[in-house]
Design an enzyme around this catalytic site. Sequence first.
Site, PDB file in Angstrom:
ATOM      1  CE  LYS A 264      41.353   1.815 -26.250  1.00  0.00           C
ATOM      2  NZ  LYS A 264      40.158   2.583 -25.872  1.00  0.00           N
ATOM      3  NE  ARG A 338      32.276   5.222 -32.870  1.00  0.00           N
ATOM      4  CZ  ARG A 338      31.870   6.023 -31.889  1.00  0.00           C
ATOM      5  NH1 ARG A 338      31.449   7.256 -32.149  1.00  0.00           N
ATOM      6  NH2 ARG A 338      31.874   5.595 -30.634  1.00  0.00           N
TER       7      ARG A 338
HETATM    8  N1  BES Z   1      37.297  -0.625 -27.599  1.00  0.00           N
HETATM    9  C1  BES Z   1      36.904   0.642 -27.113  1.00  0.00           C
HETATM   10  C2  BES Z   1      35.680   0.560 -26.215  1.00  0.00           C
HETATM   11  C3  BES Z   1      35.878  -0.107 -24.888  1.00  0.00           C
HETATM   12  C4  BES Z   1      36.331   0.613 -23.796  1.00  0.00           C
HETATM   13  C5  BES Z   1      35.523  -1.422 -24.725  1.00  0.00           C
HETATM   14  C6  BES Z   1      36.464  -0.013 -22.575  1.00  0.00           C
HETATM   15  C7  BES Z   1      35.657  -2.050 -23.499  1.00  0.00           C
HETATM   16  C8  BES Z   1      36.139  -1.332 -22.426  1.00  0.00           C
HETATM   17  C9  BES Z   1      36.555   1.574 -28.261  1.00  0.00           C
HETATM   18  O1  BES Z   1      37.185   1.356 -29.464  1.00  0.00           O
HETATM   19  C10 BES Z   1      36.920   2.947 -27.823  1.00  0.00           C
HETATM   20  O2  BES Z   1      38.067   3.174 -27.573  1.00  0.00           O
HETATM   21  N2  BES Z   1      35.932   3.806 -27.726  1.00  0.00           N
HETATM   22  C11 BES Z   1      36.135   5.145 -27.315  1.00  0.00           C
HETATM   23  C12 BES Z   1      35.188   5.990 -28.126  1.00  0.00           C
HETATM   24  C13 BES Z   1      35.467   7.455 -28.037  1.00  0.00           C
HETATM   25  C14 BES Z   1      36.796   7.798 -28.651  1.00  0.00           C
HETATM   26  C15 BES Z   1      34.337   8.172 -28.738  1.00  0.00           C
HETATM   27  C16 BES Z   1      35.829   5.240 -25.828  1.00  0.00           C
HETATM   28  O3  BES Z   1      34.954   4.514 -25.342  1.00  0.00           O
HETATM   29  O4  BES Z   1      36.462   6.021 -25.151  1.00  0.00           O
HETATM   30 ZN    ZN Z   2      39.103   2.316 -29.616  1.00  0.00          ZN
END
Ligand code: BES
Ligand code: ZN
Length: 491
Positions: A264, A338
Site C-alpha cells: 500500500k 477474502r
Molecule cells: N483492509 C483493506 C480494506 C480497507 C481499506 C479497510 C481502507 C479499511 C479502510 C483490504 O484488505 C484491501 O486492501 N482491499 C483492497 C482490495 C483491492 C486490492 C481489490 C482495497 O480496498 O483497495
Molecule cells: Zn489489503
Amino acid sequence: MVAMTKLKISLTQTIPAHSRLSATVIGVEGKAKSLKLSKNNVDERLLSLFNLDSLGVSAEVGAVKKLAGPSSSLITLVGLGKDTELDSIRQAMGSVARELGNVEHVIIDLPFKSKQELLAAIEGFHLGNYDYLAYKPKADKRKLSKLTVITELKTTALELTELEILTSAVHRTRDLVNAPANDLYPEVMVLAAKKLAKTLPIKIKVWEEKELISEGLGGIHAVGKGSNRPPRLVKMEYKPTGAKRSIALVGKGITFDTGGLSIKPAESMVGMKYDMTGAASCLQAVIAIAELKLPIKVTAWLCLAENMPSGTATRPNDVIKIRNGKTVEVLNTDAEGRLVLADGLSMASEENPDYLVDVATLTGAATIALGNRYAGLMGDDLAITKVQEAAKTTGELVWHMPLPEELRPLLNSDIADIANVKIGNRAGGMLIGGLFLREFVGIEGRTKPAWAHLDIAGPANNDSSAYGHTPKGATGATVRTLVQLARDLSS
Ligand code: BES
Ligand code: ZN
Ligand code: ZN
C-alpha cells in the site's frame, strides 16, 4: 487492557444533593426558536434563569451544553432531537458520558416514557464512557463512577447486568482494535480469546502454522507466511444444551495490512491496525452471548494473520488452495481479507450452521460507496432480513447491497478456479468482494447456511471526531448487532 472504573448505577425518586463533583442532565427537544426543556424534577425556578436562545442551546442529538448549577455543580443540557427515538436517547447519553468524564456523579433527570427508553439511556451512557489510555495512562481524567437516574420506572438487576455485559464487549473490542500492531499480532489475539473464554462454557481450538498447512487452510497460510509473526485460525464454540439453532461467525483478523508485496502507499497503510476488527467483534460477541447464556449454538472463527511483504511472502500470480478445494490465483496480495475468510467460511460451512455471518474490513470501496457509518450488507435474503432486524434494534447502521451476477466473470482466472481481484477494475469493489466470498459458503450437495457478509471498512474506525456514543478510533460497531442477532434467533 484499559480497565474503566466500574459505574455504580442507581434509580431513585428523590433528588440527590448537588456538589462540585455532580452534574444534572436535562434534555432539550423540539425545533430552534421553540426549544423545550425535557426534564423530570429539576427546580423550575432554576431553569427559568436560562435563556436557551442566547446560550446557543441546540436540540441536535447529542449536543451538550454545560452550565453552572447550584452548590458548584453542573447543569448539563443535552439535545434529544426532534422526536425522541430510542437511538437518539442512546446517542445523547453517550455524548453526556463522553463530555462529563471529569465529574464523579452524573444525575439524569429526563422524563423517560418507558423502561426501554430508560435502558437505552443507560446503554448509551456505558458506551460513551470510554477512553483508550493503554499508552498514556497518566492522561486518565475520567472520574465518573456514579450514575443516578431520577425516575419512577424500575429495572431488574439482571437487565442492568445484561447491559453491562453487552457494553463491556463493545469496550473490549475497542481495546483490541485500538492496540497497535507491534503489540497485537495473531498469537496475542489467541491469548485474548483463551483468557476471556476461560471461565465460560466456550471450547477453543487453535490451528498453528503446521496445522494450517496440513489441514488445507491455504488462504490463511498464504496471507500470513510473509510475516515473522505466524498466522492462526481460532475456533470458539459455545454450545449450550438444548440449543435448537446455530450461528457461525467468521471474522477477518488481519492484525496489520501492509498490502503484502502489492504494498500500500504510505498514507493508505495508516489505520491498517484496524484490519482485525471483524475477528475482534466475533470474539467479543461470542463471549457476550455465553455470558448472557443465550440458548443458541454460536461458533466464532477468527482468521488471523499479519499481511507483510518479505522473501517468504505470497507473490502476485501465486496460486493457492482454500480449505474447500478451490484454487485461487492471487493477483493482488492486498486483497487478502477474502483469502483468509475463504478458509474461515469453508471451515464454518463444514459444520452446517443455520446461519453464517462474516464480518470484515474488506474493501476501501465500502467507504467510497457508503461513507464511514454504514456497514455494507450482502448475502442471502433470509440472513439479510435477520441482520437488518437486529441492527434496527441496536441502532447500528447497515445497508443492503446487491451481489450482481454480471460481475462474477471478472474474477475468472486463466489457470485457477477463481482470481482474488480483477486487475484494473474499480467498479463495484465491495460487491466483487462479496461475490468472491460467496464461492466459499456451504458445501456442495448440502443445504447451504443462510449467509450474510458485513463489510465494516467504514464503521470499524472513526477517524473524525467523536459523536454520540462513538469515540474517536475503534468504534466496536456490529458487536451489539451480532449479539442481538443471536438473541433474536434463540427465541
Ligand atoms: N483492509 C483493506 C480494506 C480497507 C481499506 C479497510 C481502507 C479499511 C479502510 C483490504 O484488505 C484491501 O486492501 N482491499 C483492497 C482490495 C483491492 C486490492 C481489490 C482495497 O480496498 O483497495
Ligand atoms: Zn489489503
Ligand atoms: Zn485488509
